[in-house]
Design a protein around this motif. Structure first.
Motif, PDB file in Angstrom:
ATOM      1  N   ALA A 123      81.686  68.635 -91.857  1.00 39.13           N
ATOM      2  CA  ALA A 123      82.830  67.727 -91.693  1.00 39.13           C
ATOM      3  C   ALA A 123      83.079  67.451 -90.215  1.00 39.13           C
ATOM      4  CB  ALA A 123      84.079  68.319 -92.340  1.00 39.13           C
ATOM      5  N   ALA A 124      82.953  68.498 -89.378  1.00 38.57           N
ATOM      6  CA  ALA A 124      83.155  68.327 -87.935  1.00 38.57           C
ATOM      7  C   ALA A 124      82.080  67.388 -87.379  1.00 38.57           C
ATOM      8  CB  ALA A 124      83.105  69.680 -87.240  1.00 38.57           C
TER       9      ALA A 124
ATOM     10  N   ALA B 108      82.759  63.847 -88.367  1.00 38.51           N
ATOM     11  CA  ALA B 108      83.875  63.210 -87.659  1.00 38.51           C
ATOM     12  C   ALA B 108      83.512  62.917 -86.208  1.00 38.51           C
ATOM     13  CB  ALA B 108      85.099  64.126 -87.714  1.00 38.51           C
ATOM     14  N   LEU B 109      82.650  63.753 -85.644  1.00 33.49           N
ATOM     15  CA  LEU B 109      82.362  63.620 -84.210  1.00 33.49           C
ATOM     16  C   LEU B 109      81.190  62.681 -83.918  1.00 33.49           C
ATOM     17  CD1 LEU B 109      82.886  67.346 -83.155  1.00 33.49           C
ATOM     18  CD2 LEU B 109      84.497  65.458 -82.933  1.00 33.49           C
TER      19      LEU B 109
END
Lengths: 238, 250
Positions: free
Chosen positions: B244-245, B248-249
């Protein structure tokens, strides 16, 4: 910054993401608790020690540090409470009850997290109104101003506030109940942080559980030593 | 053995269910739990009643079809045992036994003790596979897999998808099932290229199916007939957080 907001947003919208936010805010609150306890225990070093510490907290970085800490802890608390209540309501709604319920290995602490949490929340609100906002008492009055060696101005007599506060049995009783539930909450919460953040494994699982319980017990003994000493052993009382 | 059964009866998916009491007389102690229900059903049919509906298939503990909650515990009191492999010798003469379906909003009751577990199939469809052909049996030997990783993947792969983990969870969470399926593939080199996508999509499908949130009580691993450990859940949490990180990044 945008990417960070995007990440928090995606976490906020998913089941695991919410749990991760609960765990991260839980860590912040765990750290706050140890700091708060260490500060409180200065009570046993005598009147000047704790009053000096309270003054230092309020004057650190020209009074900015305490507000940064307050806003940080408050934000962590609000996110932690908001998400756990939201998750509990949803979880309850999607699980029909058994006519004959059974449990195999879930600990009592783990099954009452929301109830221990809500009691602690009620206590925190009372505690802030009691010692921080000082509502319903005369802690803001002149009798709670005292002199401190090395300081010309009078300072707040935190020492006397604590002694007087815990001399009321009802106050102390609520405190003892809340700290006992906090101990229960931490004994599950500490280990849960590691599981939710994916740091627990078959190898370290038992150790994390033991450390969590030991931490919870230390916090319990540490915080209870204060009303215990004042109420039962008359510490600081005339 | 003579027993008293308190059984959940529900005619249709939408009708209101209730507990009905049935005597189970002269049950041989060597009978399996499902055989005991067969005996009771034969008698109900002989008396002109509607038999107790329950799911079953292989009766060897490997298919994941049986789905009874016995005395509040999915698959009953024996650890690492499916209901079909549970034998009546584990009960005492004169016992009252509560038999209920696996309870979760995501597993609607179809009739009596039969629940609809197709939500699990839809989670698998979301990512519980490897998209490209990874070769035939000889090719497997050309891909080295460390023993520990192979063991972990295999242990996770033993999940039979019965849904006991969901039924035992007070939050109806499917985390043990999903984490076992994700761990099974994410631990192997063949599954690794789709690791992030798999974690994100299967968790999203799990949420959409209406399963709850894990609160780390580990009742799931206690009732799992295949002893899938909750360490898988920690691994899924980590895989999901990193995916997820990253999502998003980038």
């Amino acid at each position: 910054m945008n990417a960070l907001a995007c990440m928090i947003g995606s976490f906020w919208d998913s089941s695991i993401g919410k749990k991760i936010l609960v765990a991260l805010t839980g860590i912040a609150l765990l750290l706050f608790l140890s700091g708060h306890l260490a500060g409180n225990l200065l009570l046993f070093m005598g009147k000047d020690a704790i009053n000096e510490y309270a003054l230092w907290l309020h004057e650190l970085a020209h009074g900015a540090a305490i507000w940064v800490a307050r806003i940080g802890v408050l934000t962590a608390l609000i996110v932690h409470v908001h998400l756990t209540i939201q998750l509990s309501i949803r979880n309850k709604a999607i699980r029909p009850n058994y006519s004959h319920p059974g449990t195999v290995q879930a600990s009592r602490s783990s099954r009452m997290m929301i109830w221990s949490g809500l009691t602690i929340l009620a206590f925190v609100l009372y505690h802030i109104s009691h010692f921080t906002l000082r509502i319903g008492n005369d802690y803001n009055g002149g009798t709670y101003q005292t002199s401190l060696p090395g300081h010309e101005d009078k300072v707040l007599n935190v020492y006397q506030m604590m002694i007087d506060g815990f001399s009321h049995p009802a106050n102390a009783l609520f405190y003892i109940i809340a700290m006992t539930l906090l101990c229960s909450h931490l004994s599950h919460g500490f280990a849960s942080v590691f599981q939710t953040l994916g740091l627990r494994s078959a190898k370290n699982g038992a150790l994390i559980k033991q450390i969590g319980r030991a931490y919870a017990l230390l916090i319990w003994i540490g915080f209870l030593s204060i009303p215990g000493a004042i109420l039962f052993f008359g510490y600081g009382r005339p | 053995m003579n027993l008293t059964l308190k059984v959940w009866r529900q005619e249709t998916r939408d009708s209101k269910g209730r507990i009905e009491v049935f005597p189970a007389k002269d049950i041989p102690s060597e009978a399996s739990f499902l055989e005991m229900l067969d005996i009771v059903n034969e008698r109900i049919i002989a008396e002109g009643g509607a038999p107790i509906h329950f799911d079953h298939d292989c009766r060897e503990g490997i298919c994941g079809m049986c789905s009874l909650t016995i005395n509040g515990i999915p698959h009953g009191p024996e650890s690492a045992t499916t209901a079909c492999q549970l034998h009546m010798r584990h009960f005492r003469d004169g016992d009252t036994i509560w038999i209920e379906p696996f309870r979760a909003r995501a597993f609607p009751v179809l009739r009596d003790l039969v629940v609809d577990r197709t939500a699990f199939d839809r989670i698998i469809e979301a990512g519980g596979f490897i998209s490209v052909r990874t070769g035939a049996a000889p090719d497997a030997n050309t891909t080295p897999v460390p023993k520990e990783e192979a063991d972990r993947a295999f242990d996770s792969a033993t999940c039979i998808g019965c849904g006991a983990c969901v039924a035992a969870c007070k939050n109806s969470s499917a985390m043990l099932f999903v984490s076992a399926k994700v761990s099974h593939l994410n631990n192997l080199p063949q599954g690794r290229p789709e690791k992030n996508r798999r974690a994100l999509r299967m968790v999203q499908a799990m949420d959409e199916e209406g399963f709850g949130n894990c609160s780390n009580l580990y009742e799931c691993e206690a009732v799992c007939p295949k002893s899938i450990p909750a360490d898988n859940i920690a691994r899924l949490n980590r895989d999901y957080a990193l995916a997820a990180a990253r999502n998003a990044l980038t």
